[in-house]
Design an enzyme around this catalytic site. Structure first.
Site, short mmCIF file in Angstrom:
data_model
loop_
_atom_site.label_atom_id
_atom_site.label_comp_id
_atom_site.label_asym_id
_atom_site.label_seq_id
_atom_site.Cartn_x
_atom_site.Cartn_y
_atom_site.Cartn_z
N ARG A 1 4.07 9.83 -9.10
CA ARG A 1 3.78 9.23 -7.71
C ARG A 1 5.17 8.76 -6.90
O ARG A 1 5.58 7.68 -7.35
CB ARG A 1 2.69 8.20 -7.82
N HIS B 1 1.23 3.39 -4.51
CA HIS B 1 -0.34 3.52 -4.63
C HIS B 1 -1.11 3.59 -3.79
O HIS B 1 -1.82 4.85 -3.56
CB HIS B 1 -0.51 2.42 -5.53
N TYR C 1 8.24 -3.01 -8.53
CA TYR C 1 7.92 -2.83 -9.95
C TYR C 1 8.62 -1.43 -10.40
O TYR C 1 8.59 -1.19 -11.68
CB TYR C 1 6.64 -2.71 -10.19
#
Length: 373
Positions: free
Chosen positions: A266, A270, A279
């Site tokens: 990805r 998200h 992160y």
């Protein structure tokens, strides 16, 4: 694990092997287990797949922009996962039925979903973007992993009907930690259901890296339930198409379910409410950018002399037209009457729902001058 049986047409392999037919540099690789499944894909067909990936990437970028501009409430980007979705989506027949999560916009595009229909629910003007039976694709599922049960149940219905259609469930790596997925695998294996479990391992379950929940490749889990599995380079549209076709053939011929782990990445957040920089190491993003699913197809098509400047410009122009049409359609949608939220909750009248509708109606009237207080 080395003796686990693969879909029809493939020999045995270790589950840690990853099927790849097109390298990141665009080199066409050979794999005797899967070459035959894409023997019909020449340069023209590969160009059409590239067209699909360019268009859906443009759709995704436009939807992200629409959300940033306040036209959508939320959007889950698919950037980086185009090959996994287009390669598998174009392998399906029209009578196959798809059960997806909220990120499979590319699959919905392949199934024939209208451009505006891709965005309706994210604008908050509809409970679903399309009629599932118009395109044989269920409403995208937000409850993580639940669609695997829906797909398995539908596949059992296909079995009872005696047809050779197949159900296909899309889900992410995070969903494999949900009980629903395990239950679906058990039922599918027990009854040899004609269903494909298609896991897009994009490396993150929101902010948690896949290594946190999977100490071994995810594809190794399914054989424990009696479901053969295969691991594929999810950024390789040819490999994804090949393994999906093989799994479909297995299901149609009575061989039962298959689990596909498409290893992808990805590239974006998200959802548009997420900040992946909190992160994710930028170096990791750079590494995966070198495996871009569109770039490797471009390299192959250029080497074959098919992706000329004229062809490239035509595809780019098409993508821009599609994005413009989608934007024009979505911004013109009117908000529905608030009370329509109660219209399709139950098939038959329900006294509790009638009462709730009345309470909500009286509440709404408090916002109207002179209304009940």
């Amino acid at each position: 694990m080395d003796d686990v049986r693969l879909p029809a047409g493939a020999d045995t392999m270790a589950m840690t092997d990853t099927v790849q037919l097109l390298s990141p540099a665009g080199e066409r690789l050979s794999d005797v287990r899967f070459d035959a499944w894409i023997s019909d894909i020449g340069s023209d067909q590969l160009l059409a797949l590239y067209d699909d990936m360019v268009v859906i990437r443009r759709i995704d970028a436009e939807a992200t922009a629409l959300q940033r501009q306040g036209e959508l409430g939320l959007w889950p980007p698919l950037l980086g996962q185009e090959a996994a979705q287009i390669g598998s989506g174009r392998a399906l027949r029209s009578d196959d039925f798809v059960f997806s999560s909220y990120r499979e916009h590319g699959v919905a595009y392949c199934r024939g979903a209208g451009l505006v229909d891709l965005l309706r629910v994210w604008r908050g003007v509809a409970q679903s973007g399309w009629n599932p039976y118009d395109i044989n694709m269920a409403t995208p599922q937000v409850i993580i992993g639940a669609q695997t049960l829906h797909a398995t149940g539908y596949a059992l219905g296909i079995q009872a009907d005696g047809t050779d259609a197949v159900a296909l469930a899309y889900f992410g790596d995070g969903a494999t930690s949900e009980g629903d997925v395990s239950e679906a695998l058990i039922f599918a294996a027990t009854y040899s259901a004609p269903v494909i479990f298609f896991c897009q391992n994009n490396q993150y379950a929101i902010s948690e890296p896949v290594a946190l929940q999977a100490q071994r490749p995810i594809a190794e889990r399914a054989p424990g339930f009696g479901v053969p599995s295969v691991r594929v380079d999810g950024n390789d549209v040819l490999a994804v198409m090949a393994v999906t076709r093989a799994a479909l053939d297995r299901a149609r011929s009575g061989g039962g379910p298959t689990f596909i782990e498409a290893v992808t990445y990805r590239m974006g957040p998200h959802t548009t409410a997420d900040d992946p920089s909190r992160y994710r190491d930028p170096a990791e993003l750079d590494e995966w950018a070198g495996r871009d699913p569109l770039a490797r197809v471009e390299a192959r098509l250029v080497a074959d002399g098919v992706l000329t400047e004229e062809a490239r410009a035509a595809i780019a122009a098409k993508a821009d037209r599609v994005a413009a049409e989608m934007r024009a359609g979505i911004v013109q949608l009117e908000d529905p009457d608030p009370l329509t939220v109660f219209d399709h909750v139950y098939a038959e009248p329900h006294s509790g729902l009638v009462r709730e509708r009345d309470h909500y109606s009286r509440y709404l009237r408090t916002f109207v001058s002179g209304g009940d207080r």
